[in-house]
Scaffold this motif. Structure first.
Motif, PDB file in Angstrom:
ATOM      1  N   VAL A  77       0.980  -1.212  -0.011  1.00 33.43           N
ATOM      2  CA  VAL A  77      -0.051  -0.091   0.139  1.00 33.43           C
ATOM      3  C   VAL A  77       0.864   1.232   0.031  1.00 33.43           C
ATOM      4  N   ALA A  78       2.306   1.032  -0.113  1.00 29.73           N
ATOM      5  CA  ALA A  78       3.079   2.064  -0.067  1.00 29.73           C
ATOM      6  C   ALA A  78       2.753   3.378  -0.950  1.00 29.73           C
ATOM      7  N   SER A  79       2.677   3.098  -1.948  1.00 27.46           N
ATOM      8  CA  SER A  79       2.071   4.012  -3.104  1.00 27.46           C
ATOM      9  C   SER A  79       0.976   4.996  -2.980  1.00 27.46           C
ATOM     10  N   ALA A  85      -0.629  12.327  -1.842  1.00 28.61           N
ATOM     11  CA  ALA A  85      -0.117  13.706  -2.177  1.00 28.61           C
ATOM     12  C   ALA A  85      -0.353  14.282  -3.526  1.00 28.61           C
ATOM     13  N   ALA A  86      -0.640  13.696  -4.502  1.00 20.00           N
ATOM     14  CA  ALA A  86      -0.823  14.122  -5.649  1.00 20.00           C
ATOM     15  C   ALA A  86      -2.227  14.807  -5.754  1.00 20.00           C
ATOM     16  N   GLY A  87      -3.214  14.463  -4.977  1.00 16.66           N
ATOM     17  CA  GLY A  87      -4.431  15.094  -4.872  1.00 16.66           C
ATOM     18  C   GLY A  87      -5.269  14.298  -5.806  1.00 16.66           C
ATOM     19  N   GLY A  88      -6.258  14.617  -6.088  1.00 18.97           N
ATOM     20  CA  GLY A  88      -7.268  13.810  -6.982  1.00 18.97           C
ATOM     21  C   GLY A  88      -7.671  12.275  -6.477  1.00 18.97           C
ATOM     22  N   ASN A  89      -7.325  12.286  -5.121  1.00 19.31           N
ATOM     23  CA  ASN A  89      -7.499  11.032  -4.469  1.00 19.31           C
ATOM     24  C   ASN A  89      -8.937  10.951  -3.733  1.00 19.31           C
ATOM     25  N   SER A 399       8.530   9.149 -16.995  1.00 21.59           N
ATOM     26  CA  SER A 399       9.123   8.170 -16.291  1.00 21.59           C
ATOM     27  C   SER A 399       9.464   8.676 -14.952  1.00 21.59           C
ATOM     28  N   THR A 400      10.015   7.572 -14.168  1.00 23.30           N
ATOM     29  CA  THR A 400      10.704   7.822 -12.840  1.00 23.30           C
ATOM     30  C   THR A 400      12.100   8.132 -12.777  1.00 23.30           C
ATOM     31  N   HIS A 401      12.693   8.098 -13.994  1.00 24.00           N
ATOM     32  CA  HIS A 401      14.104   8.346 -14.031  1.00 24.00           C
ATOM     33  C   HIS A 401      14.558   9.446 -14.880  1.00 24.00           C
ATOM     34  N   VAL A 402      13.511  10.476 -15.012  1.00 25.56           N
ATOM     35  CA  VAL A 402      14.085  11.612 -15.521  1.00 25.56           C
ATOM     36  C   VAL A 402      15.119  12.370 -15.175  1.00 25.56           C
TER      37      VAL A 402
ATOM     38  N   VAL B  39       9.230  -0.061  -7.412  1.00 29.41           N
ATOM     39  CA  VAL B  39       8.411   1.326  -7.604  1.00 29.41           C
ATOM     40  C   VAL B  39       7.419   1.739  -6.422  1.00 29.41           C
ATOM     41  N   GLN B  40       6.915   0.886  -5.905  1.00 27.55           N
ATOM     42  CA  GLN B  40       6.208   1.204  -4.383  1.00 27.55           C
ATOM     43  C   GLN B  40       7.103   1.888  -3.647  1.00 27.55           C
ATOM     44  N   HIS B  41       8.380   1.386  -3.528  1.00 26.95           N
ATOM     45  CA  HIS B  41       9.290   2.160  -2.471  1.00 26.95           C
ATOM     46  C   HIS B  41       9.575   3.514  -2.987  1.00 26.95           C
ATOM     47  N   TYR B  42       9.623   3.453  -4.325  1.00 26.84           N
ATOM     48  CA  TYR B  42      10.011   4.858  -4.906  1.00 26.84           C
ATOM     49  C   TYR B  42       9.021   5.808  -4.566  1.00 26.84           C
ATOM     50  N   LEU B  43       7.775   5.526  -4.900  1.00 27.71           N
ATOM     51  CA  LEU B  43       6.722   6.220  -4.770  1.00 27.71           C
ATOM     52  C   LEU B  43       6.033   6.587  -3.256  1.00 27.71           C
ATOM     53  N   GLY B  44       6.269   5.695  -2.804  1.00 29.02           N
ATOM     54  CA  GLY B  44       5.866   5.708  -1.371  1.00 29.02           C
ATOM     55  C   GLY B  44       6.776   6.032  -0.298  1.00 29.02           C
ATOM     56  N   VAL B  45       7.924   5.952  -0.603  1.00 27.87           N
ATOM     57  CA  VAL B  45       8.850   6.245   0.548  1.00 27.87           C
ATOM     58  C   VAL B  45      10.044   7.353  -0.108  1.00 27.87           C
TER      59      VAL B  45
END
Lengths: 471, 439
Positions: A77-79, A85-89, A399-402, B39-45
């Protein structure tokens, strides 16, 4: 048999021959997809990438007045913090917090308790129960909890059977979530009588993108029922009575559109994504043709295009080589936008490639057969290696790596939280590009930090580690 | 039996181990799990603690196991991934960490690490399934793996400087101010003639971890640092000092004096250092005074955070700034054995004042406690912003998760951290007062 009968849909690999790892020119890609047998590719070295669970959560985050229970260990559930945080939740995030014992003995009792507790606490209009690797491996009995409590609490309880490992392509998670939403919320039968409104299929879109599309269609006098983003559960039942469905992204909403058409007889209007002048105009025209409103659409497009051109002023990408790295439908449509603005596309990285993209491949083969396509989600090391050989003037990505890309000294535009749909999207993207090209000093600062990769990797081919899967 | 959780902020063991390994220069974690764990780690932590780690992006190596590996085992996939990680990613040390799926399948991770070592690759491993515990447990597992396995890889040790002190118990990202706090602590230890072995953050590498056995002392700054201190006492008979937190403001002088006495340092030097630092801080207190009274800084507050943060910040605000700790909410699940001592300590911050101490990591429970407290200032994570706004009281975000702050080198520790905290909380109160006048 109803397509909604199984617990979950077949993966995109199985339905559409979706590839998550590939490198080559568009002409080779086009030839490969002309054939019947498309072998899957696998990586012998990989970096983290999205999975079906993460994509399913993107959709559930948008359903109003809901509770989302992830029936799994706590990290799954981490994400949700990102969505908060991003809003729209719109949902409340709960995890059943399985411990070691639960993974051995099963934990449907714990799940039952969580559902009841959340029901008592919030009286939501729907509860989602989301799977994950632990539940999938253990084969925990979610279904009987769903059936029992659905009756006992008189509350829709929707199980979403994502696994985290059964598909290589995260986009399958959209399908799994949409499958469940339709199965449990849309009703068994199609509507007795069709209504005048149309469905706008907006799947995990930026809120501003959704609103831009709504405004454009409302200008054409179209009444809309928007699902699943920011929708309530009643709208899924309503959707089956629509006159037709309009995808905002034909890729993300493919499964939803197909189910509405096949099971409920709601026609799907065939469109590409409304991005860029031409792309937005084509989208409006396809919809208008279906409704017999061609003249109004033409007039709207002309008016908006003139206004947008005025806002852009003398902005041009002439002489600028652009590398694009986006989810597949965004990549193909942003490619069109870059070319409209006078830029040259140096290469593409897309999250997945499949039969839905054949049309784009064919168009590109006619225009630019040697254009390179790289298929990857999250594989930063591949992109960095490719970008070092291409050395483009600009990188557009989400992406997550920009940040890693920017270290190469390439100006970066991130679309992660930038709305790009429609005419206002053109202006917004152009403004970002303009500022990125005007000052590269941050890139220079970043370039002073070392790369995490071995030099030896950069001397090898970009895809030595991608192999055909042995069945 | 673990209970369901809403709005969880303690993630899982895998993520805790990743946080630790990523905080050491030259250590590359190799995740053996399904593709989404990183990815969960990246987004959530990672993205929720004020700034990314320097790579940016999720961890650089992950085996991303599929259906086939779940059915037939994923050992061979890990073997392949490890071999190619060494080819693609530079590292001084590769650390295999696992997820729930590969642990349930039963892959033999120790054997794979051994194979890697037989190839002369620097590889350690730790089994970190999310179902085994939260980030704090992951911190323990990763630290334990380093302490126990590094000596097998490097038999030779560099000469260790005298007066070296190992620092334990500060968890990267879970304390968003960990980098700055460690730097400030390092400055203070140097100020009294010690050599800090910070172990995490800037310029801390595998070499720092190799020096651990030669330290004169383990300094433990939260309950979570007790395990490594115990392991090191067993292995190397290193003594330790254990605190509940890294103190803020003049409270740190007690620690500096204790270290001076225990390690027989130069008392005159220590006293001169403390006096210089304290007079600078006292000067800042004085500069704040007019605004403090006019703007009404003195209020009852709620503080939500990890136990170490709650102790340090709660005591600083209560004992030096005249604020009243109404409700203190501890979110890091310390074991039951330490609850009573934390309660006793925190309830007596302001003698004669009734302070409530609560242990919870459930967002809804925490929200209810804040509502019930009727406090006039809320200090917590971004998850507490909503209830503060609803209650119409000033809010300042200082614990994990931080969704709308950038934290790079900021510190809320020691003397300098005290000044920074005064600046930040003061600014939040002034901004609130201004908005109040407007509305």
């Amino acid at each position: 048999m109803s397509p909604l009968r199984p617990k979950a849909p077949r993966s995109r690999e199985k339905r559409l021959d979706t590839l998550g790892a590939w490198l080559g020119t568009v002409s080779v890609a086009s030839k490969e997809f002309a054939g019947d047998e498309i072998p899957q590719r696998i990586r012998t070295f990989a970096q983290s990438r999205n999975d079906d669970l993460l994509y399913a959560l993107r959709i559930l985050a948008g359903i109003r007045d809901s509770v989302t229970i992830i029936h799994g260990p706590r990290g799954c559930v981490a994400s949700s913090l990102h969505h908060l945080a991003a809003g729209g939740n719109n949902t409340r995030w709960v995890v059943t917090n399985l411990d070691e014992r639960d993974t051995i003995m099963g934990a449907d009792g714990k799940l039952r308790k969580s559902v009841v507790a959340m029901y008592r606490r919030y009286h939501p209009s729907v509860v989602f129960i989301v799977g994950n690797p632990v539940i999938a491996i253990n084969n925990d009995d979610i279904q009987s909890v769903v059936e029992e409590l659905n009756e006992e609490l008189e509350l829709p309880i929707v199980p979403v059977y994502v696994t985290g490992f059964s598909s290589q392509n995260a986009v399958s998670g959209y399908d799994t979530a949409l499958h469940s939403l339709m199965k449990y919320l849309a009703g068994e039968t199609s509507a007795a009588e069709k209504k005048e409104f149309l469905n706008l299929l907006s799947v995990a879109e930026h809120p501003q993108d959704r609103k831009e599309a709504q405004h454009l269609l409302e200008e054409l006098g179209i009444t809309l029922n928007v699902i699943p983003d920011d929708s309530t559960i009643d709208l899924f039942r309503l959707a089956v009575a629509a006159r037709a469905s309009i995808p905002l992204c034909p890729d993300a909403s493919e499964y939803l559109g197909a189910i509405l058409q096949q099971k409920y007889g709601v026609p799907l209007i065939d469109v590409t994504r409304p991005v860029g002048f031409g792309g937005t105009g084509r989208w409006l025209r396809s919809i208008a043709t279906f409704l017999g409103k061609e003249d109004a659409a033409e007039e709207l497009h002309r008016r908006k295009a003139v206004e947008t051109a005025r806002q852009l002023g003398s902005f041009s990408l002439k002489g600028v080589k652009v590398y694009i790295s986006l989810s597949s439908a965004n990549a193909f449509s942003v490619l069109g936008l870059v070319e409209e603005l006078g830029g040259e596309v140096a290469g593409l990285t897309i999250t997945h490639l499949d039969r839905l993209h054949i049309r784009h491949l064919e168009e590109l083969v006619a225009r630019n057969p040697s254009l390179q396509i790289h298929v990857s989600d999250g594989q930063a090391f591949e992109e960095i290696s490719i970008l070092r050989t291409h050395s483009p003037d600009l990188y557009i990505g989400d992406s997550t790596h920009v940040g890693q890309v920017a270290r190469l000294g390439i100006p970066v535009v991130s679309l992660e939280s930038l709305a790009l749909v429609g005419y206002s999207g053109v202006v917004r993207v152009a403004r970002r590009i303009k500022t990125a090209l005007a000052n590269g000093s941050y890139g220079d600062s970043l370039a002073k930090v070392n790369s995490p990769y071995q030099d030896a990797w950069f001397r090898r081919s970009h895809n030595w580690h991608i192999k055909q899967e042995v069945k | 039996m673990a209970h369901h959780l809403e709005g969880s902020r303690n993630s899982c063991a895998l993520h805790g181990a990743l946080q630790l390994f990523e905080a050491i220069d030259g250590v590359v974690p190799v995740i053996h799990s399904t593709s989404g764990c990183g990815v969960q780690h990246y987004l959530g932590v990672t993205r929720m603690s004020g700034g990314n780690d320097p790579f940016g992006s999720p961890p650089v190596s992950s085996s991303n196991i599929g259906q086939k590996h779940v059915v037939f085992g994923g050992g061979s996939r890990l073997r392949e991934q490890l071999k190619n990680t060494v080819k693609v990613v530079q590292a001084d040390l590769y650390a295999i960490v696992t997820g729930c799926s590969t642990e349930m399948v039963g892959d033999d991770i120790a054997a794979m690490a051994r194979e890697g070592r037989d190839q002369n690759w620097p590889v350690i491993y730790t089994n970190t399934p999310g179902f085994s515990g939260d980030v704090h447990h992951g911190y323990h597992l990763a630290v334990k793996a380093l302490i126990e396995q590094l000596p097998d890889i490097w038999k030779e040790r560099d000469k260790v400087p005298s007066g070296l002190v190992n620092i334990w118990g500060i968890i990267p990202n879970q304390d968003p101010f960990w980098r700055g706090n460690l730097q400030e602590l390092g400055r203070l230890l140097e100020g009294i003639g010690l050599v800090p072995n910070l172990l995490l953050g800037s310029e801390q590498s595998v070499a720092s971890w190799q020096q651990i056995p030669g330290a004169v002392l383990n300094l433990v700054l939260s309950h979570w640092g007790e395990l490594p201190a115990r392991l090191l006492a067993d292995r190397y008979a290193t003594p330790s000092i254990t605190l509940d937190s890294l103190p803020i403001g003049t409270a740190i002088s007690t620690l500096l004096r204790r270290l001076t006495e225990l390690l027989k340092l130069d008392t005159i030097r220590t006293e001169a250092f403390i006096s210089r630092e304290e007079s600078r801080l006292n000067f800042q207190f004085a500069r704040l005074a007019d605004i403090y009274f006019h703007a009404g800084f003195q209020r009852e507050f709620v503080l939500v955070g990890e136990s170490a943060q709650v102790v340090a910040i709660g005591e600083f605000l209560g004992k030096s700034l005249g604020l009243l700790p109404r409700t203190l909410i501890i979110t890091d699940n310390p074991p039951d054995s330490v609850h009573q001592s934390l309660i006793t300590r925190l309830a007596s911050i302001v003698p004669g004042y009734d302070t409530e101490v609560i242990f919870s990591e459930d967002r809804t429970d925490i929200t209810e406690f804040i509502r019930a407290s009727a406090a006039q200032l809320v200090l917590g994570s971004s998850l507490e912003r909503e209830v503060s706004e609803e209650s119409g009281v000033p809010f300042f975000a200082l614990s994990f998760p931080l969704a709308d702050r950038i934290v790079l080198e900021r510190s809320y520790a020691g003397y300098r951290g005290a000044t920074t905290l005064l600046e930040d909380i003061g600014t939040a109160i002034l901004a609130f007062n201004r908005d109040c006048h407007l509305c």
